[in-house]
Design a protein around this motif. Sequence first.
Motif, short mmCIF file in Angstrom:
data_model
loop_
_atom_site.label_atom_id
_atom_site.label_comp_id
_atom_site.label_asym_id
_atom_site.label_seq_id
_atom_site.Cartn_x
_atom_site.Cartn_y
_atom_site.Cartn_z
N ARG A 59 0.83 -1.20 0.00
CA ARG A 59 0.00 0.00 0.00
C ARG A 59 0.87 1.25 0.00
N ASP A 60 0.59 2.14 -0.91
CA ASP A 60 1.28 3.42 -1.06
C ASP A 60 2.78 3.27 -1.30
N GLY A 61 3.23 2.08 -1.68
CA GLY A 61 4.65 1.87 -1.95
C GLY A 61 5.55 2.05 -0.75
N ASP A 62 4.99 1.89 0.45
CA ASP A 62 5.74 2.09 1.69
C ASP A 62 5.75 0.78 2.47
N VAL A 63 6.91 0.13 2.58
CA VAL A 63 6.98 -1.17 3.25
C VAL A 63 6.56 -1.11 4.71
N ARG A 64 6.56 0.07 5.29
CA ARG A 64 6.07 0.19 6.67
C ARG A 64 4.57 -0.08 6.75
N ASN A 65 3.89 -0.11 5.60
CA ASN A 65 2.47 -0.45 5.58
C ASN A 65 2.23 -1.96 5.58
N LEU A 66 3.29 -2.74 5.40
CA LEU A 66 3.15 -4.19 5.54
C LEU A 66 3.00 -4.51 7.03
N GLN A 67 2.16 -5.47 7.34
CA GLN A 67 1.93 -5.86 8.73
C GLN A 67 3.23 -6.38 9.36
N LYS A 68 3.53 -5.90 10.55
CA LYS A 68 4.66 -6.47 11.30
C LYS A 68 4.26 -7.87 11.75
N ASN A 69 5.22 -8.76 11.80
CA ASN A 69 4.96 -10.11 12.30
C ASN A 69 5.12 -10.08 13.82
N PHE A 70 4.05 -9.64 14.50
CA PHE A 70 4.10 -9.47 15.95
C PHE A 70 4.30 -10.80 16.67
N GLY A 71 3.74 -11.86 16.13
CA GLY A 71 3.93 -13.18 16.74
C GLY A 71 5.39 -13.58 16.75
N LEU A 72 6.05 -13.37 15.63
CA LEU A 72 7.48 -13.69 15.54
C LEU A 72 8.29 -12.77 16.46
N MET A 73 7.94 -11.50 16.49
CA MET A 73 8.65 -10.56 17.36
C MET A 73 8.47 -10.95 18.83
N GLN A 74 7.28 -11.38 19.19
CA GLN A 74 7.01 -11.82 20.56
C GLN A 74 7.82 -13.08 20.88
N THR A 75 7.89 -13.98 19.94
CA THR A 75 8.65 -15.22 20.13
C THR A 75 10.14 -14.91 20.30
N ILE A 76 10.66 -14.01 19.48
CA ILE A 76 12.07 -13.61 19.59
C ILE A 76 12.34 -13.02 20.97
N GLU A 77 11.44 -12.16 21.41
CA GLU A 77 11.59 -11.53 22.73
C GLU A 77 11.61 -12.59 23.83
N MET A 78 10.74 -13.57 23.73
CA MET A 78 10.69 -14.63 24.74
C MET A 78 11.98 -15.45 24.72
N PHE A 79 12.48 -15.76 23.54
CA PHE A 79 13.72 -16.52 23.45
C PHE A 79 14.89 -15.72 24.02
N GLN A 80 14.88 -14.43 23.79
CA GLN A 80 15.95 -13.58 24.33
C GLN A 80 15.91 -13.56 25.85
N GLN A 81 14.72 -13.69 26.41
CA GLN A 81 14.57 -13.72 27.87
C GLN A 81 14.79 -15.13 28.41
N ASP A 82 14.92 -16.10 27.50
CA ASP A 82 15.14 -17.50 27.86
C ASP A 82 14.01 -18.04 28.74
N LEU A 83 12.79 -17.64 28.43
CA LEU A 83 11.62 -18.12 29.16
C LEU A 83 10.84 -19.09 28.28
N PRO A 84 10.18 -20.07 28.87
CA PRO A 84 9.34 -20.93 28.04
C PRO A 84 8.14 -20.14 27.52
N LEU A 85 7.78 -20.40 26.30
CA LEU A 85 6.63 -19.71 25.72
C LEU A 85 5.35 -20.33 26.26
N LYS A 86 4.53 -19.51 26.87
CA LYS A 86 3.26 -19.97 27.42
C LYS A 86 2.12 -19.36 26.62
#
Length: 128
Positions: A59-86
Amino acid sequence: MALFECKVCNENYSDVDESHVPRVLTCGHSICQSCAAKQMSNSLILCKTCPEETITKVRDGDVRNLQKNFGLMQTIEMFQQDLPLKCKEHQYNLAEFVCIEPDCPSIDKSMCRACEEFGVHTGHVMRG
């Protein structure tokens, strides 16, 4: 190969560095924002991961309009904290899957098998 990396540039995804935030393509694959910008031509991105030609219109030729992969970002954050994903819905279950359904209304994309089979993510596209 790192677990959470862009399949185009092989750089790790980041929830801090905006250029490496994972962005979701129409097919459900993710690439970093930087690669999305480099690959975009006439507001279109061809997925390099799909076995078949899959094109995402930006949309509008702006890649910032693509949806962020929040699930992946959340998973990365959890792995960085070394916590089990619940699972947020079922605290006693491990989150085994990440919903990659583009139109999923759920804020939390990490899910357990119960969510996948019977909950808000029933019938959604997922990665495990």
